[in-house]
Design an enzyme around this catalytic site. Structure first.
Site, short mmCIF file in Angstrom:
data_model
loop_
_atom_site.label_atom_id
_atom_site.label_comp_id
_atom_site.label_asym_id
_atom_site.label_seq_id
_atom_site.Cartn_x
_atom_site.Cartn_y
_atom_site.Cartn_z
N CYS A 162 0.87 -1.18 0.00
CA CYS A 162 0.00 0.00 0.00
C CYS A 162 0.91 1.23 0.00
O CYS A 162 2.10 1.13 -0.28
CB CYS A 162 -0.98 -0.02 1.18
SG CYS A 162 -0.25 0.19 2.81
N ARG A 197 -3.30 -0.79 5.30
CA ARG A 197 -3.85 -1.86 4.46
C ARG A 197 -2.91 -3.03 4.26
O ARG A 197 -3.31 -4.19 4.41
CB ARG A 197 -4.27 -1.28 3.10
CG ARG A 197 -5.38 -0.25 3.22
CD ARG A 197 -5.65 0.43 1.91
NE ARG A 197 -4.52 1.30 1.54
CZ ARG A 197 -4.42 1.92 0.37
NH1 ARG A 197 -5.36 1.76 -0.54
NH2 ARG A 197 -3.39 2.70 0.12
N ASP A 224 -8.25 3.44 1.67
CA ASP A 224 -7.26 3.67 2.71
C ASP A 224 -7.92 4.18 3.98
O ASP A 224 -8.36 5.33 4.03
CB ASP A 224 -6.21 4.67 2.22
CG ASP A 224 -5.00 4.74 3.13
OD1 ASP A 224 -5.09 4.29 4.30
OD2 ASP A 224 -3.96 5.26 2.68
#
Length: 149
Positions: free
Chosen positions: A9, A15, A124
């Site tokens: 990420c 994440r 996110d």
């Protein structure tokens, strides 16, 4: 066969470490042997633990990622991993640009492993604040990924 998978990420604090922890727990429950890691395309959080609210949401579901520390993806990762899984299209584009010409790793989106045309990326939670929603999607993607291995 042992699969080597890297989850990526932006900053490697929400994440991708969550994906690593979820896939690790689910794979262990299934008896699958995997080599897993996570990294970020950016370097802002190198050495930092996963974001506190993300850890809290994961811990509430039985996932421990307290031992993980952020790192930045490197060109060497493309030779160390069989599969590199990006959380969104921008991460995938950044990985494509970073990939060496002879990198062996296959690049995929995390949402490639769910059968839903509406879910094209893992939002996110650092920005959306929806840690449980991100975790829900990551769990579904993890199940799909493990079925495909």
């Amino acid at each position: 066969m042992t699969h080597r998978i890297l989850f990526v990420c932006l900053g490697n604090i929400c994440r991708s470490p969550t994906a690593e922890a979820v896939v690790r727990a689910k794979a262990e429950a299934l008896g699958q042997i995997l080599v897993l890691d996570s990294a970020g395309t950016g370097n802002w959080h190198v050495g930092a633990p996963p974001y506190g609210p993300m850890q809290d949401a994961a811990r509430a579901r039985g996932y421990d990622m307290s031992d993980l520390r952020a790192r930045q993806v490197s060109p060497e990762d493309f030779g160390l991993f069989d599969l590199i899984v990006a959380m969104d299209a921008q991460n995938l584009a950044d990985l494509t640009n970073l990939a060496p010409a002879k990198g062996a790793a296959q690049l995929r989106l995390m949402t490639d492993f769910v059968l839903s045309p509406d879910e094209t990326h893992v939002p996110d939670p650092y920005f959306t604040r929806d840690f449980d929603g991100a975790l829900d999607l990551i769990e579904r993607c993890a199940d799909g990924l493990l079925r495909q291995l």
